[in-house]
Design a protein around this motif. Structure first.
Motif, PDB file in Angstrom:
ATOM      1  N   PHE A   6       0.869  -1.169   0.000  1.00 26.54           N
ATOM      2  CA  PHE A   6       0.000   0.000   0.000  1.00 26.54           C
ATOM      3  C   PHE A   6       0.904   1.217   0.000  1.00 26.54           C
ATOM      4  N   ASP A   7       0.358   2.316  -0.416  1.00 26.03           N
ATOM      5  CA  ASP A   7       1.150   3.522  -0.576  1.00 26.03           C
ATOM      6  C   ASP A   7       0.383   4.742  -0.115  1.00 26.03           C
ATOM      7  N   ASN A   9      -1.709   7.874  -0.233  1.00 24.81           N
ATOM      8  CA  ASN A   9      -2.839   8.273  -1.084  1.00 24.81           C
ATOM      9  C   ASN A   9      -3.637   7.115  -1.674  1.00 24.81           C
ATOM     10  N   ASP A  10      -3.269   5.893  -1.362  1.00 28.30           N
ATOM     11  CA  ASP A  10      -4.116   4.772  -1.751  1.00 28.30           C
ATOM     12  C   ASP A  10      -5.398   4.825  -0.916  1.00 28.30           C
ATOM     13  N   VAL A  12      -8.006   2.396   0.858  1.00 24.46           N
ATOM     14  CA  VAL A  12      -8.043   0.999   1.268  1.00 24.46           C
ATOM     15  C   VAL A  12      -9.361   0.654   1.961  1.00 24.46           C
ATOM     16  N   LYS A  26      -8.422   6.684   3.113  1.00 20.99           N
ATOM     17  CA  LYS A  26      -7.258   7.132   2.343  1.00 20.99           C
ATOM     18  C   LYS A  26      -6.038   7.176   3.251  1.00 20.99           C
ATOM     19  N   VAL A  59      -6.546  -2.877  -1.099  1.00 22.95           N
ATOM     20  CA  VAL A  59      -6.475  -1.543  -1.680  1.00 22.95           C
ATOM     21  C   VAL A  59      -7.596  -1.431  -2.699  1.00 22.95           C
ATOM     22  N   VAL A  61      -8.371   1.733  -4.360  1.00 21.18           N
ATOM     23  CA  VAL A  61      -7.879   2.647  -5.390  1.00 21.18           C
ATOM     24  C   VAL A  61      -6.393   2.875  -5.176  1.00 21.18           C
ATOM     25  N   LYS A  62      -5.594   2.504  -6.178  1.00 22.25           N
ATOM     26  CA  LYS A  62      -4.174   2.767  -6.098  1.00 22.25           C
ATOM     27  C   LYS A  62      -3.917   4.235  -6.385  1.00 22.25           C
ATOM     28  N   SER A  63      -2.943   4.805  -5.670  1.00 21.89           N
ATOM     29  CA  SER A  63      -2.537   6.168  -5.988  1.00 21.89           C
ATOM     30  C   SER A  63      -1.887   6.138  -7.376  1.00 21.89           C
ATOM     31  N   ASN A  64      -1.625   7.273  -7.942  1.00 22.95           N
ATOM     32  CA  ASN A  64      -1.196   7.320  -9.347  1.00 22.95           C
ATOM     33  C   ASN A  64       0.164   6.704  -9.642  1.00 22.95           C
ATOM     34  N   GLU A  66       1.842   3.942 -10.509  1.00 21.67           N
ATOM     35  CA  GLU A  66       1.615   2.582 -10.990  1.00 21.67           C
ATOM     36  C   GLU A  66       2.909   1.788 -10.986  1.00 21.67           C
TER      37      GLU A  66
END
Ligand code: ZN
Length: 67
Positions: A6-7, A9-10, A12, A26, A59, A61-64, A66
């Motif tokens: 996870f990162d 701005n993801d 979850v 977020k 997760v 939505v993944k943050s941008n 990729e």
């Protein structure tokens, strides 16, 4: 066992939804502790990383970034 990835701005999903009825959080701070913010009501909580990894389901939505 593979660590959950996870990162910052993801968004979850946790094993337990927030009492407000939303289950989308977020990640707004990474570190020894993780701060997540409820996408429904804006409430934020600080969770030790180890506990976060146990309670996080996936997760959404993944943050941008990729990878
Ligand atoms: Zn909430």
């Amino acid at each position: 066992m593979e660590a959950k990835s996870f990162d910052l701005n993801d968004v979850v999903e946790m094993k337990k939804q927030h009492p407000c009825g939303t289950n989308a959080w977020k990640v707004i701070r990474m570190g020894a502790d993780i701060r997540i913010k409820c996408e429904g009501c804006g409430h934020s909580v600080l969770i030790p990383r180890r506990e976060f990894e146990k309670k996080m389901k996936k997760v959404i939505v993944k943050s941008n970034s990729e990878q």
